[in-house]
Write a protein that holds these residues in place. Sequence first.
Motif, mmCIF file in Angstrom:
data_model
loop_
_atom_site.group_PDB
_atom_site.id
_atom_site.type_symbol
_atom_site.label_atom_id
_atom_site.label_comp_id
_atom_site.label_asym_id
_atom_site.label_seq_id
_atom_site.Cartn_x
_atom_site.Cartn_y
_atom_site.Cartn_z
ATOM 1 N N ILE A 109 0.868 -1.169 0.000
ATOM 2 C CA ILE A 109 0.000 0.000 0.000
ATOM 3 C C ILE A 109 0.909 1.224 0.000
ATOM 4 C CG2 ILE A 109 -0.212 0.178 2.516
ATOM 5 C CD1 ILE A 109 -3.264 0.820 1.982
ATOM 6 N N LEU A 110 0.424 2.322 -0.585
ATOM 7 C CA LEU A 110 1.216 3.546 -0.657
ATOM 8 C C LEU A 110 0.692 4.594 0.303
ATOM 9 C CD1 LEU A 110 1.634 3.979 -4.520
ATOM 10 C CD2 LEU A 110 3.224 2.947 -2.887
ATOM 11 N N LEU A 111 1.637 5.330 0.849
ATOM 12 C CA LEU A 111 1.388 6.415 1.785
ATOM 13 C C LEU A 111 2.234 7.585 1.297
ATOM 14 C CD1 LEU A 111 0.313 7.041 4.753
ATOM 15 C CD2 LEU A 111 2.533 6.208 5.518
ATOM 16 N N ALA A 112 1.715 8.787 1.355
ATOM 17 C CA ALA A 112 2.508 9.957 0.966
ATOM 18 C C ALA A 112 2.986 10.681 2.215
ATOM 19 C CB ALA A 112 1.680 10.899 0.103
ATOM 20 N N ASP A 113 4.244 11.152 2.159
ATOM 21 C CA ASP A 113 4.750 11.957 3.264
ATOM 22 C C ASP A 113 4.172 13.372 3.151
ATOM 23 O OD1 ASP A 113 6.278 13.451 1.435
ATOM 24 O OD2 ASP A 113 8.177 12.539 2.034
ATOM 25 N N PRO A 114 4.451 14.261 4.090
ATOM 26 C CA PRO A 114 3.857 15.599 4.031
ATOM 27 C C PRO A 114 4.174 16.381 2.757
ATOM 28 C CG PRO A 114 4.687 15.184 6.220
ATOM 29 C CD PRO A 114 5.153 14.034 5.355
ATOM 30 N N ALA A 115 5.285 16.042 2.083
ATOM 31 C CA ALA A 115 5.649 16.724 0.841
ATOM 32 C C ALA A 115 5.098 16.019 -0.391
ATOM 33 C CB ALA A 115 7.169 16.829 0.734
ATOM 34 N N GLY A 116 4.406 14.899 -0.194
ATOM 35 C CA GLY A 116 3.845 14.159 -1.314
ATOM 36 C C GLY A 116 4.720 13.034 -1.836
#
Length: 125
Positions: A109-116
Amino acid sequence: MTITDDYVSVRYIVDDVQAAVDFYTGHLGFEVNTSFAPAFADVLRGRLRLLLSGPVSSGARATPAAVAGPGRNRIHLIVKDLEAEIDRLRGAGLAFSSELVSGPGGRQILLADPAGNLVELFEPA
């Protein structure tokens, strides 16, 4: 060779897995670790494990259309219990950038950090 926590894994989405394997092994000193061409292969050089995911691999499918294109590369973190990690992170108020995807090598599964920037959480099969 056994993959352990001593390796840093980076996933590259490629158009042709075998061409990518040939390039990295023939020109840059990588060694083939596993190959499921045309879907996927991984190559090693030192502590770097480069995951080469072709268009039919689960890794390539996991990138949502909203973030597809240049910059789809992401760090790849192996987890022992993906469902527990998903629950923990959702409980912390985080949203995922993809649905859970299963493929021949495992689930991710993918998760984005605060910068995308994308982070792939991966549980091997």
